[in-house]
Design a protein around this motif. Structure first.
Motif, PDB file in Angstrom:
ATOM      1  N   LEU A  35       0.828  -1.211   0.000  1.00  0.00           N
ATOM      2  CA  LEU A  35       0.000   0.000   0.000  1.00  0.00           C
ATOM      3  C   LEU A  35       0.858   1.255   0.000  1.00  0.00           C
ATOM      4  N   PHE A  36       1.922   1.230   0.792  1.00  0.00           N
ATOM      5  CA  PHE A  36       2.822   2.386   0.863  1.00  0.00           C
ATOM      6  C   PHE A  36       3.470   2.644  -0.490  1.00  0.00           C
ATOM      7  N   LEU A  37       4.010   1.605  -1.092  1.00  0.00           N
ATOM      8  CA  LEU A  37       4.689   1.761  -2.382  1.00  0.00           C
ATOM      9  C   LEU A  37       3.733   2.247  -3.468  1.00  0.00           C
ATOM     10  N   LYS A  38       2.498   1.746  -3.421  1.00  0.00           N
ATOM     11  CA  LYS A  38       1.518   2.091  -4.439  1.00  0.00           C
ATOM     12  C   LYS A  38       0.971   3.508  -4.244  1.00  0.00           C
ATOM     13  N   GLU A  39       0.594   3.830  -2.994  1.00  0.00           N
ATOM     14  CA  GLU A  39      -0.080   5.108  -2.729  1.00  0.00           C
ATOM     15  C   GLU A  39       0.887   6.268  -2.467  1.00  0.00           C
ATOM     16  N   LYS A  40       1.990   6.002  -1.810  1.00  0.00           N
ATOM     17  CA  LYS A  40       2.926   7.073  -1.446  1.00  0.00           C
ATOM     18  C   LYS A  40       4.052   7.259  -2.462  1.00  0.00           C
ATOM     19  N   ARG A  41       4.411   6.156  -3.164  1.00  0.00           N
ATOM     20  CA  ARG A  41       5.553   6.247  -4.081  1.00  0.00           C
ATOM     21  C   ARG A  41       5.161   5.982  -5.531  1.00  0.00           C
ATOM     22  N   GLY A  42       3.900   5.587  -5.759  1.00  0.00           N
ATOM     23  CA  GLY A  42       3.431   5.351  -7.128  1.00  0.00           C
ATOM     24  C   GLY A  42       4.111   4.184  -7.807  1.00  0.00           C
ATOM     25  N   LEU A  43       4.455   3.140  -7.050  1.00  0.00           N
ATOM     26  CA  LEU A  43       5.192   2.002  -7.598  1.00  0.00           C
ATOM     27  C   LEU A  43       4.348   0.724  -7.569  1.00  0.00           C
ATOM     28  N   THR A  44       4.391  -0.014  -8.658  1.00  0.00           N
ATOM     29  CA  THR A  44       3.699  -1.303  -8.734  1.00  0.00           C
ATOM     30  C   THR A  44       4.624  -2.410  -9.253  1.00  0.00           C
ATOM     31  N   GLU A  45       5.751  -2.027  -9.871  1.00  0.00           N
ATOM     32  CA  GLU A  45       6.687  -2.991 -10.432  1.00  0.00           C
ATOM     33  C   GLU A  45       7.827  -3.272  -9.444  1.00  0.00           C
ATOM     34  N   LEU A  46       8.181  -4.540  -9.292  1.00  0.00           N
ATOM     35  CA  LEU A  46       9.252  -4.936  -8.384  1.00  0.00           C
ATOM     36  C   LEU A  46      10.574  -4.260  -8.750  1.00  0.00           C
ATOM     37  N   GLU A  47      10.881  -4.248 -10.043  1.00  0.00           N
ATOM     38  CA  GLU A  47      12.166  -3.704 -10.503  1.00  0.00           C
ATOM     39  C   GLU A  47      12.311  -2.208 -10.271  1.00  0.00           C
ATOM     40  N   SER A  48      11.188  -1.524 -10.052  1.00  0.00           N
ATOM     41  CA  SER A  48      11.223  -0.066  -9.867  1.00  0.00           C
ATOM     42  C   SER A  48      11.536   0.341  -8.429  1.00  0.00           C
ATOM     43  N   ILE A  49      11.452  -0.608  -7.513  1.00  0.00           N
ATOM     44  CA  ILE A  49      11.677  -0.291  -6.092  1.00  0.00           C
ATOM     45  C   ILE A  49      13.167  -0.104  -5.849  1.00  0.00           C
ATOM     46  N   THR A  50      13.510   0.974  -5.151  1.00  0.00           N
ATOM     47  CA  THR A  50      14.911   1.259  -4.840  1.00  0.00           C
ATOM     48  C   THR A  50      15.135   1.264  -3.340  1.00  0.00           C
ATOM     49  N   VAL A  51      16.394   1.344  -2.967  1.00  0.00           N
ATOM     50  CA  VAL A  51      16.749   1.403  -1.553  1.00  0.00           C
ATOM     51  C   VAL A  51      16.156   2.652  -0.898  1.00  0.00           C
ATOM     52  N   HIS A  52      15.990   3.717  -1.678  1.00  0.00           N
ATOM     53  CA  HIS A  52      15.402   4.961  -1.151  1.00  0.00           C
ATOM     54  C   HIS A  52      13.930   4.760  -0.772  1.00  0.00           C
ATOM     55  N   ASP A  53      13.232   3.923  -1.532  1.00  0.00           N
ATOM     56  CA  ASP A  53      11.834   3.631  -1.217  1.00  0.00           C
ATOM     57  C   ASP A  53      11.716   2.850   0.093  1.00  0.00           C
ATOM     58  N   LEU A  54      12.626   1.923   0.289  1.00  0.00           N
ATOM     59  CA  LEU A  54      12.592   1.119   1.515  1.00  0.00           C
ATOM     60  C   LEU A  54      12.963   1.978   2.732  1.00  0.00           C
ATOM     61  N   ARG A  55      13.902   2.884   2.540  1.00  0.00           N
ATOM     62  CA  ARG A  55      14.261   3.802   3.633  1.00  0.00           C
ATOM     63  C   ARG A  55      13.081   4.705   3.973  1.00  0.00           C
ATOM     64  N   ALA A  56      12.376   5.150   2.932  1.00  0.00           N
ATOM     65  CA  ALA A  56      11.205   6.006   3.146  1.00  0.00           C
ATOM     66  C   ALA A  56      10.113   5.244   3.901  1.00  0.00           C
ATOM     67  N   TYR A  57       9.968   3.964   3.581  1.00  0.00           N
ATOM     68  CA  TYR A  57       8.951   3.140   4.269  1.00  0.00           C
ATOM     69  C   TYR A  57       9.298   2.991   5.747  1.00  0.00           C
ATOM     70  N   MET A  58      10.569   2.785   6.035  1.00  0.00           N
ATOM     71  CA  MET A  58      10.997   2.640   7.423  1.00  0.00           C
ATOM     72  C   MET A  58      10.733   3.931   8.202  1.00  0.00           C
ATOM     73  N   ARG A  59      11.032   5.076   7.584  1.00  0.00           N
ATOM     74  CA  ARG A  59      10.773   6.373   8.247  1.00  0.00           C
ATOM     75  C   ARG A  59       9.274   6.562   8.456  1.00  0.00           C
ATOM     76  N   TYR A  60       8.495   6.123   7.481  1.00  0.00           N
ATOM     77  CA  TYR A  60       7.032   6.221   7.566  1.00  0.00           C
ATOM     78  C   TYR A  60       6.509   5.421   8.762  1.00  0.00           C
ATOM     79  N   LYS A  61       7.036   4.240   8.932  1.00  0.00           N
ATOM     80  CA  LYS A  61       6.604   3.378  10.045  1.00  0.00           C
ATOM     81  C   LYS A  61       6.980   3.994  11.392  1.00  0.00           C
ATOM     82  N   GLN A  62       8.134   4.631  11.413  1.00  0.00           N
ATOM     83  CA  GLN A  62       8.574   5.271  12.651  1.00  0.00           C
ATOM     84  C   GLN A  62       7.706   6.472  12.998  1.00  0.00           C
ATOM     85  N   GLN A  63       7.373   7.277  11.997  1.00  0.00           N
ATOM     86  CA  GLN A  63       6.630   8.514  12.224  1.00  0.00           C
ATOM     87  C   GLN A  63       5.128   8.293  12.370  1.00  0.00           C
TER      88      GLN A  63
END
Length: 305
Positions: free
Chosen positions: A36-64
């Protein structure tokens, strides 16, 4: 390749590996939130499009957003890391991008464990007056003398309880042998006698060694309630009274009495020896002193003269 499709394949992989129902529920919940985070917050649906920056953003999102503490973040991210590591091994990705995500440092907490007197008092807090009392005494005694996990106590099968050992179904469906001391065996014999009498008049719906008064497997909440009652009856204060604290007690006692860390990791069913080493950090100065004296070369040479 769609992220959702790869997730679905990975979950079937986990089922085939034999992960527990609880683990699968946790994985599905976490991956659903990540998707849901990748789709709604980062506009990503493809596995290959996910970067380390997206995962870092998800971790910060969970913290905040969720206010997760460092330990919860680390636990959560282990599931994500496992997924991306699988993707890398299956060659869906050229690298495991989750490896480049820095996790928060978890502050080390020293568990204020039980004393021998407290454990003995908690065992003695239950009697042999009826099946439930004897069952509770036996469960507390097994936790103290064998260091089993809560899930291992609840899942222990009657056929796997032998005269001098228990065959335990641990994490990840890994079995291990745990030895039964003569002192513990005496308690188990009395419990088995009362259990046999009780279930002459009641139906046992399960093959578990410890059953509820209804003849079914004891729930997670039910086991924790038994431990809590033991602590209350024994007057244990200012300590976390839980199955894990009994596991901690067992580990510290084993280390104090000369069991090496590697052997203890096998006995407790740890997949990594570093997990076992944490118990060393929780030993008191007095316990470490006793251990040092017991292993002193000069002291032992003196005994052999």
């Amino acid at each position: 390749m769609l992220f959702e499709e790869v997730l679905e394949e990975y979950l079937y992989h986990c089922l085939a590996k034999g992960f527990t129902k609880k683990t699968m529920i946790n994985k599905r919940q976490e991956y659903k939130q990540l998707n849901l985070f990748l789709k709604e917050k980062r506009g990503l649906t493809e596995l290959e499009s996910i970067t380390v920056h997206d995962l870092r953003a998800y971790m910060r999102y969970k913290q905040q957003q969720d206010g997760l503490q460092p330990q919860s973040i680390v636990t959560m991210f282990k599931m994500i890391k496992a997924f991306f590591n699988w993707c890398y091994k299956e060659e869906y990705l050229r690298e495991n991008i989750s490896r480049r995500v820095e996790l928060p440092r978890v502050p080390k907490k020293v568990l204020n464990g039980f004393t021998e007197k407290e454990v003995q008092t908690m065992i003695d807090a239950f009697s042999y007056k009826d099946y439930i009392e004897a069952r509770n005494k036996a469960m507390i005694a097994i936790m103290a003398d064998c260091g089993l996990r809560a899930m291992e106590i609840r899942g222990l099968k009657s056929k796997n309880v032998k005269d001098t050992s228990l065959l335990v179904d641990g994490k990840g469906n890994k079995q291990r042998m745990v030895f039964v001391s003569p002192t513990l065996k005496r308690i188990l014999i009395k419990y088995e006698r009362l259990k046999s009498q009780y279930f002459k008049e009641h139906i046992a719906y399960d093959d578990r060694y410890f059953l509820s008064y209804q003849g079914r497997e004891i729930s997670h909440t039910g086991l924790h309630k038994v431990v809590k009652v033991a602590g209350e009856r024994a007057g244990v204060q200012n300590k976390r009274v839980s199955p894990h604290t009994f596991r901690h007690f067992y580990a510290v006692q084993a280390l104090t009495n000369g069991v090496d860390v590697y052997s203890l990791s096998q006995i407790m069913g740890h997949s990594d020896i570093t997990v076992t080493q944490r118990y060393l950090q929780s030993m008191s100065k007095e316990q470490l002193f006793d251990k040092a004296i017991a292993s002193s070369p000069l002291m032992n040479m003196g005994r052999n003269r």
